[in-house]
Scaffold this active site. Structure first.
Site, mmCIF file in Angstrom:
data_model
loop_
_atom_site.group_PDB
_atom_site.id
_atom_site.type_symbol
_atom_site.label_atom_id
_atom_site.label_comp_id
_atom_site.label_asym_id
_atom_site.label_seq_id
_atom_site.Cartn_x
_atom_site.Cartn_y
_atom_site.Cartn_z
ATOM 1 N N LYS A 108 0.873 -1.326 -0.053
ATOM 2 C CA LYS A 108 -0.070 0.001 0.112
ATOM 3 C C LYS A 108 0.975 1.401 -0.005
ATOM 4 O O LYS A 108 1.935 1.324 0.688
ATOM 5 C CB LYS A 108 -0.732 0.067 1.212
ATOM 6 C CG LYS A 108 -2.001 1.218 1.440
ATOM 7 C CD LYS A 108 -2.795 0.826 2.753
ATOM 8 C CE LYS A 108 -3.903 1.792 2.535
ATOM 9 N NZ LYS A 108 -4.781 1.596 3.933
ATOM 10 N N SER B 200 -9.544 1.576 2.826
ATOM 11 C CA SER B 200 -8.728 2.493 2.207
ATOM 12 C C SER B 200 -7.694 1.389 1.338
ATOM 13 O O SER B 200 -7.232 2.139 0.451
ATOM 14 C CB SER B 200 -8.235 3.458 2.744
ATOM 15 O OG SER B 200 -7.212 2.675 3.809
ATOM 16 N N SER C 20 -9.708 -0.786 7.151
ATOM 17 C CA SER C 20 -9.188 -0.580 5.722
ATOM 18 C C SER C 20 -8.575 -1.600 5.127
ATOM 19 O O SER C 20 -8.193 -1.671 4.078
ATOM 20 C CB SER C 20 -8.271 0.658 5.882
ATOM 21 O OG SER C 20 -8.889 1.814 6.043
#
Ligand SMILES: [Mg+2]
Ligand SMILES: [Zn+2]
Lengths: 485, 487, 96
Positions: free
Chosen positions: B77, B152, B176
């Site tokens: 990420k 996310s 997330s």
């Protein structure tokens, strides 16, 4: 009307740990700009703080030396405000649970001792350094700001006094006493010029005798004890004049302008006072167990107050004890070892603070490293004690010993300063003096007793100070009273 | 299972059936075919990846085996700091930022021989549940490219679902990792707070953030987690003691385990097909020997409110460092204050600004006690609820998300509705506990449904034990069409 | 209960230069969110706040040991403006 100033002082002490408060960067003054920086002290995205154990123990030591309570549990908070030299735009500091609270510091002003209360001492981190270029020393006239983050994250202890001071002199005495205490603890180099010790003063005035507090003004930017005293003095006068001219004091931060000798308002941005403190989520609580506190306490050096007491208990009078307490560590060591070697405490103290300090100063020598052993001083004092040499000869012997001519005994012999105490050895000298001063002898017989002193002096002179004045005195009287023809 | 897992790839690597470079090439090939529609990545580090794949191959050939991740393509990420590789947290305020250091997890992956494919898309600073808040464009769901992948960590979930990486790291603050895993049909884990170092993770909410693995299978999840967790002296919140072996109970089944069903995490707002699938799985767990018990977490209803005060409050301080002085975007101004205010207004997207304002307000004089202070009390109460519950049961279960993947654009205009998609995933982080999402099937539209297993602090082994049984019972092996086309 | 918000003040505290129109729309959204968030006030305030580490960690420190700092050039290369080793910013406050 008659006004009473009320003064509280905030002191920021930079600790001289090897590494910074929350990262491994070096703590060093004067390194090239931005060379002691890492993700943490530069607030790069993703970096985290880890507290320096040595810094926590240093603030505990400061707190203990100031008779503070050490909190059993304490936490860090984030103090939120935006400033170019504060990389995270929040400072890791402490809010409602400081490491230390409720202490006091005794200061001496005009021969009287006053106890100043301490609100708290808390742990925080320093900011980076801003240099304002194209400016006349006044922040708001700067054209641009150069930022160096070497200082960012240096451990900082903030010590907040109670509003217990009532004159600029007290404020100065407080700052100076606190400085020497911190220096004794060896946790900071307390250099005002380098900013490792900084004070802010909170000043207000109130009608004498009243208990309520007036509106306080925070005065910043004093970089010497003198400027602290002047700034506080100036601010007191400014407030009194203002009030008496029918104006009123506004709560604000004012900047001390050294050259102009005035304080001026820093026009702080409105709203900036809302720091939105909250518990620092990147750190866990500190638990100060009794064991830990005792361990730190056991490392504390003897503090001035304790030392003074010890000297007085040893029989020194307060003023001599005071002078010795304030003497350099080297001189105090000399005193301690001389006493350990059997020297009489009072005369040892007198010689250390008198002759020896004087000799070091005359020769511009470092007072922390004295070229004299306690045993040598003890031996010298013994010679005087036994009457082997006169105390005036003692000074000459000291010079010789300090000049490396040998032991006191050897110097006394070599410089032939051993006292003559044998009457038969002195009689000739006395007779000679009496013959050369018939007038004095006549005066004596007319009852002028004190002339004897003069005659003794003459004999001392002719024996270059080696004669034992007591013996000489006896011989002279014997002669003059005709008990001996 | 017709999809290549980390475990299987490892076996093939060691038996010489495939090379690390070949694994990387097929990942890059999938990316090449799908990125235009999915946009899972913000940066693909082709050169860096090829170099480490070649190194991995030569090391294996030379008898150096760095373990389960050796030679395996992994995606990160983009809120994890990678030295010399652009790291933006999907924010324009960090456009072009090249970190001078690696996050701890990145270092551990490198030491484990992993091949880092690139940096995946996310909601800006991990603030969102759809990746629509990315400053560089939305990612899309591999199962239906008109829908969001969740967020996310949407880019990481999508990349694993289509195979442009065999595993990925995400970060979970209020869900997330687990929510996008659920919406993309992969396995996602938020480990116990303090077990995975946050050093180098661009902070959103420090007391909640935790890095965790997204993988195709539960077994892969344990392999990836084992590689990244453990004490880190650079993170003061990192747990210093020895950690349990997360894989120790994978084969143990659920016979005799007490499984609690959280009564509050159902009902209004939950899609019937999601509730049905979850109920059916719970029944099967019972049939497999587990004792199913209804459990109540009374204050969990307040969790969402507490979360949307605590996380923004911490974020308002964590994001203060983005000021245009030391790195990233600068919009000029004649004073530092103007420069900072312009830079931040320009560089942050609307959701980030919204949360900074929200958090600043919740901490400001006069409102702190009523909002932030009270939210911390709710947090304590929720922990107490969990502690009570875990005296009766070994794990708690619920849907991971009340809904399947929703259409892009459906919730952007309604922040509150968007926030509600985290309702099931928020409680565990508030307590600091681990939780996993396991895919259990597709709804009638062919969209994945996720099943959440929550465990007490450091209860990863039992969490994975139940998750492994759920995985066996579900037998979920569907593949998004786009991935089939790609491979 | 509706929540009163001095949005201009909050934006100032947060260093966000927002237009009146933007402030207007944010204050509306915050109002909605905060009304929902205000539900936390329904919990009796007897409970003490929970901000401690979930694993109960305390006393985590580093020893006072130096670690290498970053290379200045690599760091300054990321800065919008620098001058012989320094980061550069405008003056803190407006002139005059
Ligand atoms: Mg301070
Ligand atoms: Zn540093």
């Amino acid at each position: 009307m008659n006004w009473e100033p009320v003064i509280g002082i905030e002191v920021h002490v930079e600790l001289m740990t090897s590494s910074k408060m929350f990262c491994g960067c070096a703590v060093e003054f004067g390194a090239p700009p931005n060379t002691n920086i890492c993700p943490t002290c530069l607030a790069l995205p993703g970096a985290l703080p880890v507290p320096n154990r040595a810094a926590i123990e240093a603030i505990m030591a400061i707190g203990l030396a100031l008779d503070c309570d050490v909190a059993p549990q304490s936490v860090f908070h984030r103090k939120n405000y935006f400033y170019a030299d504060l990389p995270k735009n929040y400072q890791i500091s402490q809010f409602d649970i400081p490491v230390c609270s409720n202490g006091h510091l005794d200061i001496e002003v005009g021969g009287e001792v006053r106890r100043i209360g301490l609100e708290r001492a808390h742990m925080e981190e320093d900011t980076g350094k801003s240099t304002h270029v194209g400016d006349g020393g006044r922040i708001h006239a700067a054209e641009s700001t150069l930022l160096d983050f070497n200082r960012s994250g240096v451990p900082l202890v903030e010590i907040v006094s109670k509003p217990d001071m009532h004159s600029a002199a007290e404020a100065r005495a407080y700052a100076q006493t606190l400085r020497s205490l911190v220096a004794e603890l060896g946790v900071s180099d307390v250099r005002l010029e380098e900013g490792s010790l900084r004070f802010d003063a909170n000043v207000s005035v109130r009608p004498a005798g009243e208990l309520g507090l007036g509106t306080k003004v925070e005065v910043k930017n004093m970089n010497s004890f003198r400027s602290l005293e002047h700034a506080v003095d100036y601010e007191i006068r400014r407030q009194v004049d203002l009030i008496e001219a029918g104006g009123r004091v506004v709560q604000e931060t004012r900047h001390w302008d050294e050259e102009a000798g005035v304080t001026h308002s820093m026009r702080t941005k409105e709203g900036s006072s809302d720091y939105r403190y909250f518990t620092e989520p990147d750190l866990v609580p500190m638990v100060m167990s009794d064991e830990w506190v005792d361990k730190v306490r056991s490392t504390l050096p003897e503090l001035p107050a304790q030392r003074l007491r010890r000297y007085i208990d040893r029989g020194l009078d307060a003023s001599l004890a005071g002078v010795l307490t304030a003497s350099s560590p080297g001189l105090r060591e000399l005193y301690e070892s001389a006493v350990a070697e059997g020297a009489e405490p009072r005369s040892a103290a007198n010689w250390v603070t008198g002759e020896i300090t004087g000799w070091l100063r005359r020769n511009e020598l470092d007072e922390t490293r004295v070229p004299l052993a306690g045993a040598q001083l003890a031996a010298l004092l013994a010679l005087i004690e036994e009457g082997t040499i006169s105390s005036s000869a003692g000074k000459e012997v000291l010079e010789g010993v300090l000049a490396g001519e040998g032991s006191p005994e050897e110097v006394a012999r070599a410089r032939d300063l051993i006292q003559i105490t044998d009457p038969s050895a002195l009689r000739a000298a006395v007779v000679d003096v009496l013959e050369r001063h018939p007038q004095a002898v006549a005066d004596y017989t007319d009852g002028e007793q004190k002339i004897v002193g003069f005659l003794v002096g003459q004999v001392m002179k002719s024996t270059r100070g080696r004669a034992d004045p007591r013996v000489v005195n006896e011989i002279i009287r014997a002669h003059l009273d005709g008990s001996e023809m | 299972m017709n999809r290549l897992t980390i475990a299987e790839a490892g076996r093939r690597l060691r038996s010489g059936l495939v090379s690390s470079v070949e694994l990387l090439e097929s990942s890059l090939d999938v990316a090449h075919r799908t990125e235009s529609q999915i946009h899972a990545f913000l940066t693909i580090d082709r050169e860096g990846a090829i170099a480490s794949a070649e190194l991995a191959d030569s090391e294996l050939a030379g008898g150096i085996d760095r373990g389960p991740l050796h030679g395996i393509p992994i995606a990160l990420k983009d809120n994890m700091s990678t030295r010399g590789v652009e790291t933006t947290a999907a924010s324009q305020i960090l456009a072009g930022y090249l970190p001078p250091y690696d996050a701890t997890v990145v270092g551990r992956l490198r030491n484990g021989g992993a091949v880092l494919v690139g940096k995946t898309n996310l909601d800006e600073f991990a603030m969102g549940s759809s990746t629509e808040n990315s400053g560089y464009g939305t990612s899309y769901n591999p199962w239906d490219i008109t829908r969001v992948p969740g967020g996310s960590s949407g880019g990481s979930a999508a990349a694993v679902a289509i195979g442009s990486a065999l595993g990925a790291l995400g970060s979970d603050t209020g869900g997330s990792i687990r929510q996008p895993a659920s919406l993309c049909g992969v396995v996602g884990v938020k480990p116990t707070y303090g077990t995975v170092s946050r050093f180098g993770l661009i902070a959103f909410a420090s007391s909640l953030d935790q890095i965790g693995p997204l993988t195709l299978t539960v077994e892969d999840s344990t392999l990836l987690l084992s590689a990244i967790w453990g004490h880190d002296p650079l993170d003061a919140t990192s747990y210093p003691e020895k950690l349990p072996d997360p894989a120790s109970l994978l084969e143990a089944g659920v016979d005799g385990l007490r499984i609690g069903v959280v009564t509050e995490l159902a009902g209004e707002g939950y899609e019937p097909e999601v509730e049905a699938a979850v109920a059916d799985m719970i029944e099967r767990l019972g049939a497999a020997g587990a004792r199913v018990i209804e459990v109540s977490l009374p204050t969990v209803d307040l969790g969402l409110s507490a979360y949307y005060l605590i996380a923004p409050a911490e974020a308002s301080a964590n994001l203060a460092r983005f000021d245009g002085i030391r790195y990233g975007l600068r919009v000029d101004g004649d004073t530092t204050e103007t420069l900072m205010a312009r830079t931040r207004a320009e560089g942050f997207g609307p959701e980030v600004i919204r949360r900074i304002l929200l958090g600043t307000y919740a901490l400001s004089a006069g409102y702190y006690d009523a909002f932030y202070g009270q939210a911390q009390r709710v947090r304590a109460a929720i922990r107490a609820d969990f502690d009570r519950a875990y005296r009766q049961v070994d794990v708690l279960v619920s849907p991971t998300s009340p809904t399947v993947a929703f259409p892009a654009g459906a919730r952007v205009q309604d922040p509150l509705a968007m926030y509600l998609s985290d309702i099931c995933t928020i409680p565990s982080p508030l307590a600091g506990h681990p939780a996993i999402s396991v895919p259990i099937g597709l709804d009638s539209q062919g969209l994945p449904i996720g099943f959440q297993v929550m465990a007490p602090a450091l209860g990863e082994a039992v969490m994975y034990q139940v998750a492994a049984e759920v995985e066996r019972l579900a037998g979920f092996d569907a593949v998004p069409q786009i991935a089939e086309v790609a491979s | 209960m509706p929540v009163e918000i001095d949005i201009a003040h909050v934006a100032r505290l947060a260093r966000l230069d927002l237009s009146p129109a933007e402030l207007e729309s944010y204050v509306r959204q915050l109002g909605v969110i905060l009304e929902h968030a205000a539900r936390v006030q329904s919990l009796d305030s007897g409970v003490s706040p929970g901000s401690d580490h979930p694993l109960g960690l305390t006393n985590r420190y580093r020893e006072d040991v130096r670690r290498p700092s970053l290379d200045r050039d690599e760091v300054l290369a990321q800065a919008p403006e620098t001058e012989d080793g320094y980061f550069v910013a405008p003056p803190a406050m407006g002139a005059g």
